[in-house]
Design a protein around this motif. Structure first.
Motif, PDB file in Angstrom:
ATOM      1  N   PHE A  87       0.475  79.510   9.815  1.00 63.01           N
ATOM      2  CA  PHE A  87       1.660  80.364   9.938  1.00 63.01           C
ATOM      3  C   PHE A  87       2.304  80.462   8.566  1.00 63.01           C
ATOM      4  CE2 PHE A  87       6.174  81.043  10.747  1.00 63.01           C
ATOM      5  CZ  PHE A  87       6.179  81.991  11.752  1.00 63.01           C
ATOM      6  N   LEU A  88       2.357  81.680   8.017  1.00 62.67           N
ATOM      7  CA  LEU A  88       2.923  81.908   6.681  1.00 62.67           C
ATOM      8  C   LEU A  88       4.417  82.160   6.767  1.00 62.67           C
ATOM      9  CD1 LEU A  88       1.890  82.221   3.696  1.00 62.67           C
ATOM     10  CD2 LEU A  88       2.121  84.675   4.069  1.00 62.67           C
ATOM     11  N   VAL A  89       5.178  81.510   5.902  1.00 62.27           N
ATOM     12  CA  VAL A  89       6.626  81.715   5.802  1.00 62.27           C
ATOM     13  C   VAL A  89       6.988  82.049   4.365  1.00 62.27           C
ATOM     14  CG1 VAL A  89       7.217  80.240   7.757  1.00 62.27           C
ATOM     15  CG2 VAL A  89       7.082  79.244   5.488  1.00 62.27           C
ATOM     16  N   GLY A  90       8.110  82.756   4.200  1.00 60.39           N
ATOM     17  CA  GLY A  90       8.568  83.099   2.854  1.00 60.39           C
ATOM     18  C   GLY A  90       9.579  84.225   2.840  1.00 60.39           C
ATOM     19  N   ASP A  91      10.058  84.632   4.003  1.00 59.80           N
ATOM     20  CA  ASP A  91      11.047  85.711   4.087  1.00 59.80           C
ATOM     21  C   ASP A  91      12.309  85.309   3.327  1.00 59.80           C
ATOM     22  OD1 ASP A  91      12.397  88.016   4.768  1.00 59.80           O
ATOM     23  OD2 ASP A  91      12.771  87.434   6.842  1.00 59.80           O
ATOM     24  N   GLY A  92      12.668  86.108   2.324  1.00 62.45           N
ATOM     25  CA  GLY A  92      13.859  85.835   1.532  1.00 62.45           C
ATOM     26  C   GLY A  92      13.729  84.626   0.618  1.00 62.45           C
ATOM     27  N   ARG A  93      12.525  84.153   0.408  1.00 63.33           N
ATOM     28  CA  ARG A  93      12.282  82.979  -0.450  1.00 63.33           C
ATOM     29  C   ARG A  93      11.554  83.420  -1.713  1.00 63.33           C
ATOM     30  NH1 ARG A  93      13.725  77.910   2.340  1.00 63.33           N
ATOM     31  NH2 ARG A  93      13.757  78.431   4.544  1.00 63.33           N
ATOM     32  N   ASP A  94      11.448  82.508  -2.673  1.00 59.35           N
ATOM     33  CA  ASP A  94      10.801  82.880  -3.935  1.00 59.35           C
ATOM     34  C   ASP A  94       9.294  82.701  -3.930  1.00 59.35           C
ATOM     35  OD1 ASP A  94      10.828  80.118  -4.008  1.00 59.35           O
ATOM     36  OD2 ASP A  94      11.419  79.977  -6.105  1.00 59.35           O
ATOM     37  N   HIS A  95       8.744  82.054  -2.890  1.00 63.72           N
ATOM     38  CA  HIS A  95       7.289  81.928  -2.767  1.00 63.72           C
ATOM     39  C   HIS A  95       6.918  81.798  -1.291  1.00 63.72           C
ATOM     40  CE1 HIS A  95       8.553  77.628  -3.012  1.00 63.72           C
ATOM     41  NE2 HIS A  95       7.559  77.430  -2.162  1.00 63.72           N
ATOM     42  N   ASN A  96       5.624  81.788  -1.034  1.00 63.78           N
ATOM     43  CA  ASN A  96       5.111  81.639   0.333  1.00 63.78           C
ATOM     44  C   ASN A  96       4.672  80.205   0.572  1.00 63.78           C
ATOM     45  OD1 ASN A  96       5.223  84.474   0.980  1.00 63.78           O
ATOM     46  ND2 ASN A  96       3.458  84.728  -0.357  1.00 63.78           N
ATOM     47  N   ALA A  97       4.777  79.798   1.836  1.00 67.83           N
ATOM     48  CA  ALA A  97       4.316  78.475   2.244  1.00 67.83           C
ATOM     49  C   ALA A  97       3.638  78.596   3.603  1.00 67.83           C
ATOM     50  CB  ALA A  97       5.496  77.504   2.310  1.00 67.83           C
ATOM     51  N   LEU A  98       2.804  77.631   3.908  1.00 68.16           N
ATOM     52  CA  LEU A  98       2.048  77.634   5.163  1.00 68.16           C
ATOM     53  C   LEU A  98       2.387  76.428   6.024  1.00 68.16           C
ATOM     54  CD1 LEU A  98      -1.649  78.494   4.212  1.00 68.16           C
ATOM     55  CD2 LEU A  98      -0.234  79.719   5.851  1.00 68.16           C
ATOM     56  N   LEU A  99       2.525  76.693   7.306  1.00 65.50           N
ATOM     57  CA  LEU A  99       2.529  75.641   8.311  1.00 65.50           C
ATOM     58  C   LEU A  99       1.116  75.647   8.875  1.00 65.50           C
ATOM     59  CD1 LEU A  99       5.802  76.430  10.311  1.00 65.50           C
ATOM     60  CD2 LEU A  99       5.520  74.880   8.364  1.00 65.50           C
ATOM     61  N   ILE A 100       0.442  74.523   8.831  1.00 64.49           N
ATOM     62  CA  ILE A 100      -0.934  74.444   9.303  1.00 64.49           C
ATOM     63  C   ILE A 100      -1.033  73.422  10.430  1.00 64.49           C
ATOM     64  CG2 ILE A 100      -3.315  73.839   8.703  1.00 64.49           C
ATOM     65  CD1 ILE A 100      -2.744  74.965   5.924  1.00 64.49           C
ATOM     66  N   ALA A 165      11.049  82.094  16.878  1.00 62.20           N
ATOM     67  CA  ALA A 165      11.042  80.798  17.558  1.00 62.20           C
ATOM     68  C   ALA A 165      10.348  79.736  16.705  1.00 62.20           C
ATOM     69  CB  ALA A 165      10.364  80.911  18.921  1.00 62.20           C
ATOM     70  N   VAL A 166       9.244  80.094  16.046  1.00 58.63           N
ATOM     71  CA  VAL A 166       8.547  79.141  15.178  1.00 58.63           C
ATOM     72  C   VAL A 166       9.458  78.749  14.014  1.00 58.63           C
ATOM     73  CG1 VAL A 166       6.599  78.824  13.593  1.00 58.63           C
ATOM     74  CG2 VAL A 166       6.228  79.910  15.819  1.00 58.63           C
ATOM     75  N   LEU A 167      10.113  79.730  13.414  1.00 55.03           N
ATOM     76  CA  LEU A 167      11.012  79.444  12.296  1.00 55.03           C
ATOM     77  C   LEU A 167      12.139  78.509  12.717  1.00 55.03           C
ATOM     78  CD1 LEU A 167      11.168  83.007  10.703  1.00 55.03           C
ATOM     79  CD2 LEU A 167       9.992  81.000   9.775  1.00 55.03           C
ATOM     80  N   ALA A 168      12.667  78.720  13.915  1.00 56.60           N
ATOM     81  CA  ALA A 168      13.757  77.864  14.410  1.00 56.60           C
ATOM     82  C   ALA A 168      13.242  76.454  14.726  1.00 56.60           C
ATOM     83  CB  ALA A 168      14.404  78.489  15.641  1.00 56.60           C
ATOM     84  N   SER A 169      12.102  76.360  15.407  1.00 57.17           N
ATOM     85  CA  SER A 169      11.569  75.050  15.810  1.00 57.17           C
ATOM     86  C   SER A 169      11.157  74.189  14.628  1.00 57.17           C
ATOM     87  CB  SER A 169      10.359  75.234  16.728  1.00 57.17           C
ATOM     88  OG  SER A 169      10.726  75.797  17.949  1.00 57.17           O
ATOM     89  N   PHE A 170      10.663  74.820  13.577  1.00 51.05           N
ATOM     90  CA  PHE A 170      10.136  74.074  12.435  1.00 51.05           C
ATOM     91  C   PHE A 170      10.993  74.254  11.183  1.00 51.05           C
ATOM     92  CE2 PHE A 170       6.636  74.616  15.369  1.00 51.05           C
ATOM     93  CZ  PHE A 170       6.061  73.354  15.378  1.00 51.05           C
ATOM     94  N   ALA A 171      12.290  74.475  11.364  1.00 53.56           N
ATOM     95  CA  ALA A 171      13.197  74.726  10.237  1.00 53.56           C
ATOM     96  C   ALA A 171      13.183  73.588   9.219  1.00 53.56           C
ATOM     97  CB  ALA A 171      14.613  74.980  10.745  1.00 53.56           C
ATOM     98  N   GLU A 172      13.174  72.362   9.691  1.00 51.50           N
ATOM     99  CA  GLU A 172      13.223  71.224   8.767  1.00 51.50           C
ATOM    100  C   GLU A 172      11.975  71.137   7.883  1.00 51.50           C
ATOM    101  OE1 GLU A 172      13.560  66.419   9.028  1.00 51.50           O
ATOM    102  OE2 GLU A 172      14.785  67.599  10.431  1.00 51.50           O
ATOM    103  N   PRO A 173      10.758  71.148   8.456  1.00 53.84           N
ATOM    104  CA  PRO A 173       9.595  71.118   7.556  1.00 53.84           C
ATOM    105  C   PRO A 173       9.491  72.360   6.671  1.00 53.84           C
ATOM    106  CG  PRO A 173       8.876  71.208   9.864  1.00 53.84           C
ATOM    107  CD  PRO A 173      10.363  71.043   9.854  1.00 53.84           C
ATOM    108  N   ILE A 174       9.935  73.510   7.175  1.00 45.96           N
ATOM    109  CA  ILE A 174       9.909  74.728   6.357  1.00 45.96           C
ATOM    110  C   ILE A 174      10.831  74.568   5.164  1.00 45.96           C
ATOM    111  CG2 ILE A 174      10.574  77.169   6.286  1.00 45.96           C
ATOM    112  CD1 ILE A 174       9.525  77.345   9.222  1.00 45.96           C
TER     113      ILE A 174
END
Length: 187
Positions: A87-100, A165-174
Motif C-alpha cells: 500500500f503506497l502512501v504519500g498524499d501531501g508528503r515530500d516522498h512516497n512510502a510503502l506499507l507491506i 480506512a487504511v490511512l486511519a488504522s495505520f496512522a502511527e506507522p505511516i
C-alpha cells in the motif's frame, strides 16, 4: 462512433452520439461536444491500445504538486514472493512510502531474521524504483504485523483497499515512515 481522449491528468474522457452526461451537467454549447469524464486513469500503449492504471479518486499529489498513482507501484508488488500486499502512501508528503504485509508462509521468507526480511524487501523496492517514474519512487517502507482487515473496513469484499480506512488504522506507522523510515533510495 465513440471518441476517446486522455485529459492532462490521464483521465479517460469519451464523447459520441450515445454518450450522455451526468444529471445537472450543463448542455454543451452549440457545435461543441460533451466529453464525459470516466473517473479512470489510463495510459496509451505504443500499440495504440489504452490500459487502465488507476481510479482518479485513488490518485494523490505530493508536496511538489506532482500526481502519483499508487496502483502503478502496488501492482508491481502484487505477485512478488513474500509480499502479500503493498500500500503506497504519500498524499501531501515530500516522498512516497510503502506499507507491506509480508506473506509469512512463503518459503522465500522462511528462516530469515527480521533484518533479513528487511533486506529482502529493500532489494525488491529498489528494483521497483528502477521500473517506475521518479515521482512514484519509494523512499521508505515498513513491514506490518497484520494484514489489512475487511472487518475493520480496510478492504472491500473483493479485496481492494479502502484507502481512508487504511490511512486511519495505520496512522502511527505511516507517520514514522515520514519521520525516520527505512530509506531505500534517494529522496
Amino acid at each position: 462512433a465513440i471518441d476517446v481522449r486522455l485529459a492532462e491528468n490521464g483521465e479517460l474522457e469519451i464523447a459520441g452520439p450515445y454518450v450522455g452526461g451526468y444529471l445537472g451537467d450543463p448542455d454543451p454549447a452549440p457545435g461543441e461536444r460533451r466529453w464525459l469524464k470516466t473517473g479512470d486513469i489510463f495510459v496509451r500503449r505504443p500499440s495504440g491500445h489504452y490500459e487502465i492504471v488507476d481510479r482518479v479518486k485513488d490518485v494523490y499529489k505530493n508536496t511538489r504538486g506532482q500526481t502519483v498513482s499508487p496502483a502503478a507501484v502496488e501492482r508491481r508488488l502484487a505477485d512478488v514472493p513474500g509480499v502479500r500486499r503493498a500500500f503506497l502512501v504519500g498524499d501531501g508528503r515530500d516522498h512516497n512510502a510503502l506499507l507491506i504485509v509480508p506473506e509469512t508462509g512463503d518459503p522465500v521468507l522462511n528462516g530469515l531474521s527480521a533484518e533479513g526480511r528487511q533486506e529482502y524487501v529493500a532489494a525488491i523496492v529498489a528494483e521497483v524504483n528502477r521500473e517506475v517514474s521518479p515521482v512514484e519512487r519509494v523512499v521508505a517502507f515498513t513491514l506490518l504485523e497484520r494484514d489489512f482487515d475487511p472487518e475493520k473496513g480496510e478492504l472491500t469484499p473483493k479485496g481492494t483497499f479502502r484507502r481512508k480506512a487504511v490511512l486511519a488504522s495505520f496512522a502511527e506507522p505511516i507517520d514514522g515512515l515520514f519521520d525516520a523510515g527505512t530509506v531505500v533510495g534517494p529522496r
